[in-house]
Structure formats: structure tokens, C-alpha cells
Design an enzyme around this catalytic site. Structure first.
Site, PDB file in Angstrom:
ATOM      1  N   LYS A  91       0.845  -1.200   0.000  1.00 45.52           N
ATOM      2  CA  LYS A  91       0.000   0.000   0.000  1.00 45.52           C
ATOM      3  C   LYS A  91       0.880   1.251   0.000  1.00 45.52           C
ATOM      4  O   LYS A  91       1.892   1.291   0.723  1.00 45.52           O
ATOM      5  CB  LYS A  91      -0.858  -0.048   1.270  1.00 45.52           C
ATOM      6  CG  LYS A  91      -1.960   0.961   1.377  1.00 45.52           C
ATOM      7  CD  LYS A  91      -2.808   0.638   2.615  1.00 45.52           C
ATOM      8  CE  LYS A  91      -4.013   1.553   2.727  1.00 45.52           C
ATOM      9  NZ  LYS A  91      -4.879   1.183   3.877  1.00 45.52           N
ATOM     10  N   SER A 147      -9.494   0.511   2.686  1.00 38.98           N
ATOM     11  CA  SER A 147      -8.679   1.379   1.869  1.00 38.98           C
ATOM     12  C   SER A 147      -7.492   0.683   1.195  1.00 38.98           C
ATOM     13  O   SER A 147      -6.882   1.246   0.288  1.00 38.98           O
ATOM     14  CB  SER A 147      -8.157   2.530   2.722  1.00 38.98           C
ATOM     15  OG  SER A 147      -7.343   2.050   3.780  1.00 38.98           O
ATOM     16  N   SER A 194      -9.901  -1.713   6.855  1.00 38.77           N
ATOM     17  CA  SER A 194      -9.232  -1.489   5.572  1.00 38.77           C
ATOM     18  C   SER A 194      -8.316  -2.608   5.086  1.00 38.77           C
ATOM     19  O   SER A 194      -7.876  -2.584   3.940  1.00 38.77           O
ATOM     20  CB  SER A 194      -8.428  -0.186   5.619  1.00 38.77           C
ATOM     21  OG  SER A 194      -9.301   0.915   5.591  1.00 38.77           O
TER      22      SER A 194
END
Lengths: 68, 483
Positions: free
Chosen positions: B80, B155, B179
Site C-alpha cells: 500500500k 482502503s 481497511s
């Protein structure tokens, strides 16, 4: 906290008045969260134990039961 | 020979160790797959092929000299875009940080590096990790390899999609309200939100530090456990990280696969987590519990404490902390945020210091109540990860419109309270819903009980055989797949 107070806080934070949709949505969301908080506040004990959240995780982590 | 990227991380690592594969083979294969899927899935924000190939060559050189190999020697990963590496840009999925060069390397990345992993680049994510669908107006929406019209979850959108798409064996994500678990569920992979404090947050973008957790996503419980074992444990750079010893969860996962669950008590919530489930999710959940029961576990109904209010408390903590971080940019660069992220950050300014403090003081109390009510009866709580079947990108493209808060609340209904309680939770696939998209089973354990979650998850995983399913839009589509 009244909608006017929230609007004043937003104005201070953003440096200008929030748009009407921003103000209305923020009031609605913040009120929802604060209502939940208000329902829980009576649970707080003035003389609560000093151990914080991390210490509580550690205490409960051994076998799921609180230590004596 | 089948493509090693279609197999497991642990199998590939074993092949590298035996000399059947080189780090360069794996790096080149992963980069080819990345090139293939990027146009249709938009999983990456930045790719560093040159560095990955140089690292692979160095890894092969070390192996040729007979040097000791780490547990991730030659394994390609991506993460990420909020894991900092000194000298590199981490956009955090935003426009505001589009040119922000990190001056530190995150502890989690350093530990993966030391274990021999190859870092191919950074993955798409929701702007500043505030978003649960995978939309991103700055870098483009991330797409789901099961159906590019459906959400990836967020996310950690790219972490879920890249892992499911067979580009890499796994990826790191972050979880403040779901997330890691939501992208794991919707993309059909395994994702762990560790116990609060189990993994150092040093060198990773903060959203709400009292709630933020870093953790891995991978295609199997054993792979996920290996990544977790490497990044877990105390770090002086994050004084809030726990000093508790980390048991080998990989061993637990390996032992659990193919074994029964005799003696294990699994909780079936009688409220909250069962509220307003989509019919498909209810069917999948009933079937998952039956499978756990068939494996030998005892299913026990447990009533839930006040979880609606816990979600409210989570919002106060997260809102106040995120508003503190984003205050300067919201004032100076308001227009550089997407409308939805702005809308979700603004309530944080409406909470007082007393509100935040009360929400924080209630946290240990709520955890004790939850533990007393739930873990006095069962070892693990089993819930859906998400109460609805994966919606489409269009259905959830709500910006800051009227339906947005309800959509966010619905998607994160089962995950958000777990962050407030600080408990570990593993999401793993429990099948496909009627729209052909995966759905996730969430296993919630006592603090620091990650090994038990992996052991149970591995037994479930082996029983249902989901691992053999291949997303239709995964990389290597020319292989045909075995769906």
C-alpha cells in the site's frame, strides 16, 4: 454542541465558513457519534483504574480472563 | 510447469531455496504480470522494476555464495502506498502528498527486506486511507479481478486486488476501521488485522494512531501468517508496540490445515453482526458455521454488548485524531481533497477534547465488558466480514452525497467495532455470492491470539477449497484458469 457551535468550529478550522451541505452533513454525523458517546458516558467511573487501553489488552491477552 | 505466481508464497520460497527457481525468475514473472493487469485493474501507483531486478540479482548472488537465506528470499511483494521507504515518494493515495519523499523506511518494510523479500513498488489505495470502496479520484479507481465493475474494498484496495490477481504473493495494508479485512473479503484473499500494538507503525502513514493497525494480505492463511510473523513484534521506534513474544502463527496455520477443530468453541453473535445481512451473506455465513461445526468446533450463541455505541466511540477517536493530522491541509488545500474524504474528515472538528478523552477512557472498559461477555463463553467469534455482497463501483460512487454516510456505515458494520476493541481479526474467503464476487468470514479472537485465528482459519480454508478458484481477470489469463 449546537449546530451553530459546530459551524463556528468548522469556520475556524477551514478559515472560512463551510458550505451548507458540509455544515449540515458534519452536524448530522457528529451528532450521531456524540449521541452514542453520551449514552456510554455514565459507564465511566471517576475512580477508574489507572491502567490504559494497551495495558488492558496485555492483561486480557493471556487466556482471555482478567488477572486477579 | 505451472506459473509459480499462481501457487503459494511458501511453495515459491521453498522452490527458490532448492534452486528450482531464482529470485530473478520470480521478479521477472511478477513484473510481466503487473504490466499485463495494470491497464485493466489499476493496482499500482508506482513500479520500480529496475530496483526489483537489481535486488533479485543480488539475492541470487547471495544464494550462489551459500549465504543464509531469509524466509522471503526472492519473493516479490508490493505494498500500500503509505509504507515509507527513505528517498521514495509515498503518495498516500492523495494529490497532497504526490511529491512527498520519505525520510525514513518503515519498520515493516525493513523487516521484509531483511527476510529477503523483493519490493516491486507501491499499490493503489483510498486517499489517505479514508475510504472503504477502493475509489480514488486522484490515481483512478482500483479494479477487482473477479469483476472490474465491482469494488475492491478499501482502503487497501491495491493490496487486495494485486494479491488476488496473482501479480504478487502478498502485500501489506493498514486497518483503522476494516481497511485490510474488507479488501481481503471482496477480493477473495486472506487478511489479518492484528491486535492493536502487535505490529510497529513506525514509518507508515498515520490516520488515527490509537486505532491504526498494519498487517498482511495473502492468498493462503499460511502465506499470510509467514508475512505476519516477520513484521510482528516490538519496535523501539514505535513505543506503543507490544513487547509480548510473538508465537509462530505460520506453524499454527500449517498445523491447522486439514485438521479438526475439536474442543474449540466458536461464537455465533445473536445480534449486531447478524443485523440486516444480505440474503447471500446469511446463506454463506450459515454454511460457514456448519463447516466449522463439521470440523469439530462447538457453535455457541453469544449475545453482544453495546456495539452500536462502540461504533460511535470509534468515530469520535478516529475523527479527532484524523482532524488533528489533516487540519493544516484542510485549511490550506481544501480543494485538493476528494469530496468524500473531506466530508469524512470534517466531523472530527466537532468533537471536544473531553469527547475524545471520554471515548479513550471508555475503551478499556468496553474491552473488558466485551471479553467478559464473549470470551468467557467462546474462544473465537465468527461473523461476516461485510454484511452485503460486493456492490459495483457505480453503486458506491457517492462522493459526499446524501447516501454516503449510510454506505460507509453499512460496509464497515462488522469491522469497525473490532478496531475500537483492539482485537485481532482474520478475514478469509467463505465462498462466492450470487454476483460471482467473493465474501469473507471474519474470525475475531482474544488479544494477541493471532495463532488461534490462523489455526482455525487454515482448517476452514482446507475444508472449503476456495484457494483453487481463480479470478477471471487475474494475471496470466492466457493460462485459462481452473475456475
Amino acid at each position: 454542541m449546537t449546530p451553530e457551535m459546530i459551524e463556528a468550529l468548522l469556520t475556524e478550522a477551514l478559515g472560512s465558513a463551510p458550505s451548507a451541505p458540509d455544515r449540515e452533513r458534519t452536524v448530522a454525523l457528529a451528532t450521531l457519534a456524540r449521541d452514542g458517546l453520551d449514552r456510554c458516558r455514565p459507564l465511566i467511573d471517576f475512580d477508574e483504574e489507572i491502567a490504559g487501553f494497551e495495558a488492558t489488552l496485555e492483561t486480557l491477552g493471556d487466556d482471555g480472563e482478567e488477572k486477579a | 510447469m505451472s506459473d509459480p505466481l499462481d501457487g503459494s508464497l511458501t511453495a515459491a520460497a521453498a522452490s527458490v531455496e532448492k534452486g528450482e527457481l531464482s529470485a530473478r525468475d520470480l521478479a521477472e514473472a511478477a513484473l510481466r504480470r503487473l504490466e499485463e493487469v495494470q491497464p485493466r485493474l489499476n493496482i499500482a501507483i508506482s513500479i520500480d522494476a529496475e530496483r526489483a531486478l537489481a535486488a533479485a540479482a543480488a539475492a541470487d548472488g547471495r544464494q550462489a555464495k551459500g549465504e543464509p537465506l531469509g524466509p522471503l528470499h526472492g519473493i516479490p511483494l508490493m505494498h500500500k502506498d503509505m509504507y515509507y521507504r527513505k528517498g521514495d515518494v509515498s503518495t498516500c493515495g492523495s494529490r497532497i502528498r504526490a511529491e512527498a519523499v520519505a525520510n525514513v523506511t518503515s519498520t515493516a518494510l525493513s523487516r521484509l527486506d531483511a527476510a529477503g523479500a523483493l519490493d516491486l513498488g507501491r499499490l493503489n489505495m483510498s486517499e489517505f486511507a479514508v475510504g472503504l470502496s477502493g475509489h480514488n479520484i486522484h490515481h483512478g479507481d482500483c479494479r477487482n479481478p473477479w469483476s472490474p465493475d465491482h469494488i475492491t474494498g478499501g482502503s487497501s484496495s491495491g493490496s487486495g486486488s494485486a494479491t488476488a490477481a496473482r501479480v504478487v504473493f502478498g502485500a501489506l495494508g493498514s486497518d483503522t476501521g476494516g481497511s485490510i479485512r474488507l479488501p481481503a473479503a471482496v477480493n477473495g484473499v486472506v487478511g489479518l488485522k492484528p491486535t492493536q500494538g502487535r505490529v510497529s507503525r513506525a514509518g507508515a502513514m498515520p490516520l488515527a494512531p490509537s486505532l491504526d493497525c498494519l498487517g498482511p494480505l495473502a492468498r493462503t492463511t499460511e502465506d499470510c501468517a509467514r508475512l505476519f510473523d516477520i513484521i510482528a513484534g516490538h519496535d523501539p521506534k514505535d513505543p506503543s508496540s507490544s513487547r509480548r513474544k510473538v508465537a509462530s502463527t505460520e506453524t499454527a496455520a500449517r498445523e491447522g490445515a486439514g485438521k479438526g477443530l475439536q474442543g474449540l468453541k466458536i461464537g455465533k453473535p445473536t445480534s449486531y453482526f447478524e443485523d440486516a445481512l444480505d440474503p447471500d451473506i446469511k446463506v454463506a455465513m450459515d454454511w460457514a458455521r456448519k463447516t466449522l461445526e463439521d470440523l469439530g468446533a462447538e457453535i455457541i450463541e453469544v449475545s453482544m454488548p453495546e456495539l452500536v455505541d462502540i461504533s460511535a466511540l470509534q468515530n469520535v477517536l478516529m475523527g479527532g485524531e484524523a482532524a488533528s493530522r489533516h487540519g493544516p491541509w484542510l485549511k490550506a488545500r481544501f480543494a485538493d481533497y476528494s469530496p468524500q474524504v473531506r466530508a469524512r474528515l470534517l466531523p472530527g472538528f466537532a468533537y471536544s477534547a473531553r469527547d475524545w478523552q471520554d471515548a479513550a477512557r471508555l475503551r478499556p472498559l468496553m474491552l473488558r465488558r466485551f471479553a467478559r461477555q464473549v470470551f468467557s463463553q467462546v474462544d473465537i467469534l465468527a461473523t461476516p466480514t461485510m454484511p452485503i455482497s460486493a456492490p459495483t463501483l457505480d453503486e458506491t460512487r457517492l462522493g459526499d452525497g446524501q447516501g454516503m454516510p449510510a454506505m460507509i456505515a453499512r460496509i464497515s458494520h462488522c469491522t469497525r467495532p473490532i478496531n475500537y476493541l483492539g482485537l485481532p481479526a482474520l478475514s478469509l474467503p467463505m465462498g462466492l455470492t450470487g454476483n460471482g464476487l467473493p465474501c469473507g468470514l471474519q474470525l475475531v479472537g482474544r488479544p494477541f491470539a493471532e495463532a488461534g485465528l490462523f489455526r482455525t482459519g487454515a482448517a476452514f480454508e482446507a475444508a472449503i477449497g476456495f484457494i483453487g478458484l481463480r479470478p477471471p481477470h487475474a494475471a496470466g489469463a492466457a493460462l485459462g484458469g481452473d475456475r
